[in-house]
Design a protein around this motif. Structure first.
Motif, mmCIF file in Angstrom:
data_model
loop_
_atom_site.group_PDB
_atom_site.id
_atom_site.type_symbol
_atom_site.label_atom_id
_atom_site.label_comp_id
_atom_site.label_asym_id
_atom_site.label_seq_id
_atom_site.Cartn_x
_atom_site.Cartn_y
_atom_site.Cartn_z
ATOM 1 N N LYS A 18 0.742 -1.224 -0.058
ATOM 2 C CA LYS A 18 -0.040 0.114 0.122
ATOM 3 C C LYS A 18 0.906 1.398 -0.050
ATOM 4 O O LYS A 18 0.546 2.267 -0.679
ATOM 5 C CB LYS A 18 -1.050 0.013 1.143
ATOM 6 N N VAL B 15 1.819 1.797 -3.384
ATOM 7 C CA VAL B 15 1.002 2.250 -4.213
ATOM 8 C C VAL B 15 0.764 3.825 -4.097
ATOM 9 O O VAL B 15 0.707 4.620 -5.025
ATOM 10 C CB VAL B 15 -0.228 1.521 -4.152
ATOM 11 N N LYS C 25 1.433 6.357 -7.168
ATOM 12 C CA LYS C 25 0.155 7.461 -7.384
ATOM 13 C C LYS C 25 0.836 8.931 -7.330
ATOM 14 O O LYS C 25 1.018 9.749 -8.042
ATOM 15 C CB LYS C 25 -0.764 7.585 -6.435
ATOM 16 N N ASP D 152 2.784 9.653 -10.298
ATOM 17 C CA ASP D 152 1.796 9.452 -11.374
ATOM 18 C C ASP D 152 2.385 8.280 -12.405
ATOM 19 O O ASP D 152 2.404 8.555 -13.737
ATOM 20 C CB ASP D 152 1.824 10.870 -12.073
ATOM 21 N N LYS E 254 3.164 -1.092 -11.323
ATOM 22 C CA LYS E 254 4.167 -2.085 -11.936
ATOM 23 C C LYS E 254 5.390 -1.485 -12.179
ATOM 24 O O LYS E 254 6.479 -2.231 -12.291
ATOM 25 C CB LYS E 254 3.370 -2.990 -12.980
ATOM 26 N N MET F 209 -3.762 9.405 -12.097
ATOM 27 C CA MET F 209 -3.858 7.685 -12.165
ATOM 28 C C MET F 209 -4.725 7.701 -10.676
ATOM 29 O O MET F 209 -4.287 8.092 -9.698
ATOM 30 C CB MET F 209 -2.410 7.177 -11.960
ATOM 31 N N ILE G 131 -5.961 4.998 -8.511
ATOM 32 C CA ILE G 131 -6.081 3.460 -7.870
ATOM 33 C C ILE G 131 -6.263 3.634 -6.434
ATOM 34 O O ILE G 131 -5.360 4.150 -5.886
ATOM 35 C CB ILE G 131 -4.896 2.813 -8.286
ATOM 36 N N SER G 132 -7.050 2.813 -5.756
ATOM 37 C CA SER G 132 -7.140 2.835 -4.377
ATOM 38 C C SER G 132 -6.267 1.662 -3.753
ATOM 39 O O SER G 132 -6.014 0.888 -4.587
ATOM 40 C CB SER G 132 -8.591 2.558 -3.652
ATOM 41 N N GLU G 133 -5.362 1.776 -2.827
ATOM 42 C CA GLU G 133 -4.502 1.085 -2.254
ATOM 43 C C GLU G 133 -5.082 -0.280 -1.795
ATOM 44 O O GLU G 133 -4.834 -1.412 -2.055
ATOM 45 C CB GLU G 133 -3.786 1.571 -0.904
ATOM 46 N N GLU G 134 -6.572 -0.120 -1.444
ATOM 47 C CA GLU G 134 -7.274 -1.468 -1.079
ATOM 48 C C GLU G 134 -7.533 -2.188 -2.369
ATOM 49 O O GLU G 134 -7.292 -3.472 -2.405
ATOM 50 C CB GLU G 134 -8.663 -0.966 -0.340
ATOM 51 N N TYR H 51 -6.048 -1.968 -5.068
ATOM 52 C CA TYR H 51 -4.657 -2.683 -5.602
ATOM 53 C C TYR H 51 -4.188 -3.958 -4.862
ATOM 54 O O TYR H 51 -4.229 -4.867 -5.612
ATOM 55 C CB TYR H 51 -3.679 -1.805 -5.496
ATOM 56 N N ILE H 52 -4.565 -3.828 -3.633
ATOM 57 C CA ILE H 52 -3.921 -5.326 -2.843
ATOM 58 C C ILE H 52 -5.072 -6.529 -3.330
ATOM 59 O O ILE H 52 -4.638 -7.456 -3.358
ATOM 60 C CB ILE H 52 -3.523 -5.057 -1.474
ATOM 61 N N LEU I 290 -3.882 -7.695 -6.540
ATOM 62 C CA LEU I 290 -2.542 -8.186 -6.605
ATOM 63 C C LEU I 290 -2.848 -9.802 -6.013
ATOM 64 O O LEU I 290 -2.082 -10.784 -6.552
ATOM 65 C CB LEU I 290 -1.579 -7.638 -5.554
ATOM 66 N N ASN J 9 -1.799 -6.461 4.625
ATOM 67 C CA ASN J 9 -1.222 -5.478 3.336
ATOM 68 C C ASN J 9 0.543 -6.036 3.371
ATOM 69 O O ASN J 9 1.127 -5.329 4.490
ATOM 70 C CB ASN J 9 -1.234 -3.972 3.783
ATOM 71 N N PHE K 270 3.539 -8.010 -10.238
ATOM 72 C CA PHE K 270 2.768 -6.709 -10.254
ATOM 73 C C PHE K 270 2.470 -6.460 -11.625
ATOM 74 O O PHE K 270 2.071 -5.293 -11.821
ATOM 75 C CB PHE K 270 3.779 -5.845 -9.664
ATOM 76 N N PHE L 14 -0.066 -6.553 -13.459
ATOM 77 C CA PHE L 14 -1.617 -6.920 -13.972
ATOM 78 C C PHE L 14 -1.820 -4.967 -13.942
ATOM 79 O O PHE L 14 -1.250 -4.323 -13.440
ATOM 80 C CB PHE L 14 -2.330 -7.470 -12.714
ATOM 81 N N THR L 15 -3.304 -4.936 -14.175
ATOM 82 C CA THR L 15 -3.855 -3.571 -14.255
ATOM 83 C C THR L 15 -4.978 -3.649 -13.164
ATOM 84 O O THR L 15 -5.633 -4.305 -12.984
ATOM 85 C CB THR L 15 -4.590 -3.297 -15.545
#
Lengths: 76, 76
Positions: A54, A57, A61, A64, A68, B1, B3-6, B8-9, B12, B50, B71, B73-74
């Motif tokens: 986290k 991430v 962010k 930007d 990955k 960009m 993405i929320s950290e949550e 994302y995991i 993942l 996490n 990592f 993946f999108t």
């Protein structure tokens, strides 16, 4: 595949610093943009701490970039 | 960009499970090969924890892949 975890986080830290410098961001600037402290950024870049997904991430962010891209390096 | 950290995991964890299943490894098998417990693997795959970079390097080594592939993946 023979990578030591320690070597990996050292290389990850170097890669993060390179990505930050490419964006002309100081450690303080990246810290402000990612909601962290300058010392946290410094300790991640110098592999003093084994950081979490986290946190990375948040750094991606602030830079930007896709998360990955943080891991797009080769660790010997 | 954005993405929320949550999120994302969560993504993942799904990606790690897919990589594991592609190698026909059970959670216990991956746990044994990475020196972790089955419940640690389960909690990583279901984003209950996490996790850290070093733990992910251990998983990559057990799956015999480069860490960056974990990592790749999108995350929406």
């Amino acid at each position: 595949m023979n990578i030591s975890e320690e070597t990996y986080i050292v290389n990850l830290g170097i890669h993060i610093r390179q990505l930050r410098e490419k964006k002309d961001l100081s450690q303080q600037g990246l810290a402000d943009d990612s909601g962290m402290t300058k010392s946290q950024i410094a300790r991640i870049e110098t592999a003093k701490i084994n950081t979490t997904v986290k946190t990375l991430v948040k750094i991606a962010k602030a830079l930007d970039i896709e998360p990955k891209e943080l891991f797009d390096f080769t660790s010997k």
